[in-house]
Design an enzyme around this catalytic site. Sequence first.
Site, mmCIF file in Angstrom:
data_model
loop_
_atom_site.group_PDB
_atom_site.id
_atom_site.type_symbol
_atom_site.label_atom_id
_atom_site.label_comp_id
_atom_site.label_asym_id
_atom_site.label_seq_id
_atom_site.Cartn_x
_atom_site.Cartn_y
_atom_site.Cartn_z
ATOM 1 N N GLU A 164 40.128 -58.028 5.964
ATOM 2 C CA GLU A 164 41.193 -58.227 6.954
ATOM 3 C C GLU A 164 42.399 -59.037 6.479
ATOM 4 O OE1 GLU A 164 39.546 -59.532 10.697
ATOM 5 O OE2 GLU A 164 38.827 -57.527 11.083
ATOM 6 N N GLU A 375 33.644 -52.726 11.114
ATOM 7 C CA GLU A 375 33.464 -53.610 12.274
ATOM 8 C C GLU A 375 33.963 -52.876 13.507
ATOM 9 O OE1 GLU A 375 34.983 -57.670 12.207
ATOM 10 O OE2 GLU A 375 34.550 -57.817 10.055
HETATM 11 C C1 BGP Z 1 37.023 -59.910 12.666
HETATM 12 C C2 BGP Z 1 36.374 -60.682 11.543
HETATM 13 C C3 BGP Z 1 34.988 -61.143 11.820
HETATM 14 C C4 BGP Z 1 34.714 -61.424 13.261
HETATM 15 C C5 BGP Z 1 35.332 -60.494 14.256
HETATM 16 C C6 BGP Z 1 35.274 -60.945 15.698
HETATM 17 O O1 BGP Z 1 38.381 -60.200 12.662
HETATM 18 O O2 BGP Z 1 36.358 -59.965 10.352
HETATM 19 O O3 BGP Z 1 34.708 -62.181 10.930
HETATM 20 O O4 BGP Z 1 34.239 -62.597 13.640
HETATM 21 O O5 BGP Z 1 36.670 -60.258 13.939
HETATM 22 O O6 BGP Z 1 36.179 -61.981 15.908
HETATM 23 P P1 BGP Z 1 35.829 -63.246 16.777
HETATM 24 O O7 BGP Z 1 34.657 -63.860 16.123
HETATM 25 O O8 BGP Z 1 37.039 -64.105 16.752
HETATM 26 O O9 BGP Z 1 35.555 -62.729 18.140
#
Ligand code: BGP
Length: 476
Positions: A164, A375
């Site tokens: 990311e 993801e």
């Molecule tokens: C993405 C990241 C993850 C993750 C996810 C959810 O941006 O790669 O590491 O945690 O988002 O985000 P959050 O934990 O802020 O809800």
Amino acid sequence: MKDQYKFPAGFLWGAATSAYQVEGAAEEGGKKKSQQDILNIKPGLADASVASDHYHRYQEDVALMKELGMNSYRFSIAWARIFPDGVGAANPQGVAFYHNLMDELIANGITPIPTLYHYDMPMALVEKYDGWIDRQSVADFEYYAKFVIKEYASKVKYWLTINEQSIIVQYWTQKCLIPEKYLNNAQIKYQINHHMNLAHAISCKLVHELVPGGQVGAALGYSPIYPLSSRPEDNMAAQNANDLRNYFYTDVYFKGHYNKAAFTYLEKNGLAPEMQPGDEDLFKEGYSDFLAINYYSSDVATVAPEDAERRTSGFNPTGVKGQMEGFETQPGFYMLGLNPHLETTDWDWAIDPMGLTFLLRDLYTRYDRPLMITENGMGAYDTLEDDGTVHDQYRIDYLKEHIKAIKHAIDDGVEVISYNPWSFMDLVSTSNGFKKRYGFVYINRTDEDLKDLKRIKKDSYYWYQKIIASNGTELD
Ligand code: BGP
């Protein structure tokens, strides 16, 4: 007529995590601190020191993956576990940990999909030269990447480089430890990104050189951006936003140069990264085989006046709907906002399954390369009932619609390799500790109380098990 909405045979079904968010053992087994071990120390929220205790319980976790039917698992390798000082001598216990994890996965029929970097720059390098801000980080990343790719070459086919970059630019002070003197200098985030582009390209070259049959790509946080209205001005704003927030990254990965309009805008505003001769040649040599996408939501854009105040994306710190702190504004280019047509999660993330079909179609048409989903998921408050169950129907609804959206894209001819939603188990959220959960597996702990860290299957676990077993055909 061909079968509608069919996932190809051999489709990779799985789930995702990242090292600092699940492993714990932050200073055990020879590992030293990464910047995430510092950045996540916030009052009232879980930090990375124990996380989900995966470092100690990985065998139990892999058994649960196997039972779920996963045939792939996306995780990340902690640079500071391999090289506690960032460079220099490798840490044998750290190297062994990932061998053991990969062996356990492979023995259970699960394809390991490691990410080389997920926000966790070793603190040693942050202390030495401010981490990614300094171009020396590229050479040190190369040292790390070369070692890791060589070491695990026989066990890994699919390599993810950097997680990311788009989110690192948007939330640069949360993803990187930035010294105070740079906090008002927004050019720095594009410089960090430039160094990451170089590190990405070098990693791609290394995979091609060192891993027979190896495939490599970045994992990009990606939200397609729609115009707020059908006004031509809003359409232009959406194009500007897509150029700066999305194609700014993907054009480097696949065309070997920065997106022209986005780079010109940065130059005019004194924000463009400094480049050296040969940098874009390296981008071209370090081509990607695929693009991995992290998809949660879409955005909308409208016009931003020339005299609007520049600001970065806000976030909702409370988990109470309607408390988004503000939206990115690039004066004279675009301003993001709320989409009136979409529901949101409790953290104000727009829920838009069709956006996934939209972006898969768009990116496949633009670049002609296969895509992975590394993801996708629903962050929510989950409740552990007295009888030990977790009823997360909202997560099932979210995931089901997104899997259908992938099927639509596949049916439209897009090549999709994998689906690894976030997250396999509950873990430390990037800004909400253990309050905001994503997992198929509940981890019995809270921000304040470590309890017994027991693994508990949620309703979504049993539901996803059926989806995988039917290769995505039994969705309703
Ligand atoms: C993405 C990241 C993850 C993750 C996810 C959810 O941006 O790669 O590491 O945690 O988002 O985000 P959050 O934990 O802020 O809800």
